[in-house]
Design a protein around this motif. Structure first.
Motif, mmCIF file in Angstrom:
data_model
loop_
_atom_site.group_PDB
_atom_site.id
_atom_site.type_symbol
_atom_site.label_atom_id
_atom_site.label_comp_id
_atom_site.label_asym_id
_atom_site.label_seq_id
_atom_site.Cartn_x
_atom_site.Cartn_y
_atom_site.Cartn_z
ATOM 1 N N GLY A 48 -37.927 55.604 22.102
ATOM 2 C CA GLY A 48 -38.655 55.754 20.704
ATOM 3 C C GLY A 48 -40.021 55.052 20.442
ATOM 4 O O GLY A 48 -40.907 54.250 21.209
ATOM 5 N N SER A 49 -40.891 54.664 19.513
ATOM 6 C CA SER A 49 -42.380 54.635 18.871
ATOM 7 C C SER A 49 -42.314 53.607 17.867
ATOM 8 O O SER A 49 -40.766 52.924 17.185
ATOM 9 C CB SER A 49 -43.344 55.183 18.662
ATOM 10 O OG SER A 49 -43.175 56.057 19.486
ATOM 11 N N TYR A 50 -43.370 52.392 17.523
ATOM 12 C CA TYR A 50 -43.096 51.351 17.083
ATOM 13 C C TYR A 50 -44.273 51.569 16.052
ATOM 14 O O TYR A 50 -45.174 51.237 16.393
ATOM 15 C CB TYR A 50 -43.219 49.779 17.543
ATOM 16 C CG TYR A 50 -41.178 49.583 17.532
ATOM 17 C CD1 TYR A 50 -40.500 49.236 17.183
ATOM 18 C CD2 TYR A 50 -41.200 49.653 18.581
ATOM 19 C CE1 TYR A 50 -38.542 49.243 17.469
ATOM 20 C CE2 TYR A 50 -39.915 49.740 19.668
ATOM 21 C CZ TYR A 50 -38.535 49.395 19.142
ATOM 22 O OH TYR A 50 -37.646 48.858 19.591
ATOM 23 N N LEU A 51 -43.808 51.341 14.707
ATOM 24 C CA LEU A 51 -45.282 50.697 13.851
ATOM 25 C C LEU A 51 -45.434 49.844 13.698
ATOM 26 O O LEU A 51 -44.528 48.692 13.338
ATOM 27 C CB LEU A 51 -44.258 51.673 12.349
ATOM 28 C CG LEU A 51 -44.841 52.701 12.032
ATOM 29 C CD1 LEU A 51 -43.817 53.333 10.416
ATOM 30 C CD2 LEU A 51 -46.357 53.684 12.072
ATOM 31 N N VAL A 52 -46.717 48.858 13.728
ATOM 32 C CA VAL A 52 -46.801 47.717 13.902
ATOM 33 C C VAL A 52 -48.129 48.139 12.902
ATOM 34 O O VAL A 52 -49.429 48.370 12.526
ATOM 35 C CB VAL A 52 -47.741 47.241 15.697
ATOM 36 C CG1 VAL A 52 -47.988 46.049 15.458
ATOM 37 C CG2 VAL A 52 -46.696 48.053 15.646
ATOM 38 N N GLU A 53 -48.553 46.822 12.085
ATOM 39 C CA GLU A 53 -48.851 46.038 11.082
ATOM 40 C C GLU A 53 -49.883 44.834 12.546
ATOM 41 O O GLU A 53 -49.742 44.481 12.776
ATOM 42 C CB GLU A 53 -48.618 45.395 9.784
ATOM 43 C CG GLU A 53 -47.413 46.650 8.670
ATOM 44 C CD GLU A 53 -48.693 47.569 8.299
ATOM 45 O OE1 GLU A 53 -50.401 46.544 8.254
ATOM 46 O OE2 GLU A 53 -48.459 48.598 7.429
#
Length: 188
Positions: free
Chosen positions: A16-21
């Motif tokens: 999995g990958s994560y979106l990061v602000e």
């Protein structure tokens, strides 16, 4: 925060990958191998995003399941800025030695598992320091000598494999120990 499930080899909850602000726009933490690029794009689309909406790629380490698609993504989105450890950076710029070694290990399965390893232009590669895009960054050797973690101001820690692997809904955490890079003393 839910990961983007990259459905490696059609399997759920494996990579999995994560979106990061970040202080400098939207980033992706790890991108998976090239064989999962379509799933990554589908996961972005589910969130009403496209690859070009990402400004940065934060890599925990350069193992193929975390960073194999980096060059392919940068080729498609030349503005994507890649953040990686000093040890990992040269292997992104020229992945030929890494690929040659891995092909000996994986043989004919390499392409099915990992896909294309494309070079990343040097100008897109940024060696991480203590802070990256407003996130704290620090080395986390053990699983890999080049592993780094990113810590957000809200306390979210993006670890890659440094904290082990847990596939929900299981509560069991397994330390991934790939040879030859595993260093249990450094990990401790």
């Amino acid at each position: 925060m839910q990961p983007i499930d990259l459905r490696h080899l059609g399997n759920e909850r494996v990579i999995g990958s994560y979106l990061v602000e970040t202080d400098e726009g939207l980033a992706l933490h790890d991108c998976g191998p090239s064989t999962t690029v379509d799933a990554l794009k589908a996961g972005l689309a589910e969130r009403e995003l496209e690859l070009h909406d990402l400004r940065h790629l934060l890599l925990s380490h350069i193992h193929f399941d975390h960073a194999g698609a980096t060059g392919v993504l940068v080729r498609e989105h030349p503005g994507l800025q890649v953040h990686v450890s000093a040890i990992g950076a040269p292997h992104l710029i020229d992945p030929s030695r890494l690929e040659s070694s891995a092909r000996r290990l994986y043989g004919e399965s390499f392409d099915t598992l990992w896909g294309e390893l494309a070079p990343v232009p040097e100008e897109n590669v940024h060696v991480v320091g203590d802070r990256v895009l407003g996130l704290a960054c620090f080395p986390a050797p053990g699983h890999a000598s080049h592993q780094v973690c990113y810590l957000g101001g809200d306390g979210t820690l993006f670890t890659g494999d440094a904290a082990g692997v847990r596939i929900a809904p299981s509560r069991f955490v397994l330390p991934p120990t790939p040879p030859p890079d595993i260093d249990l003393e450094a990990w401790e």
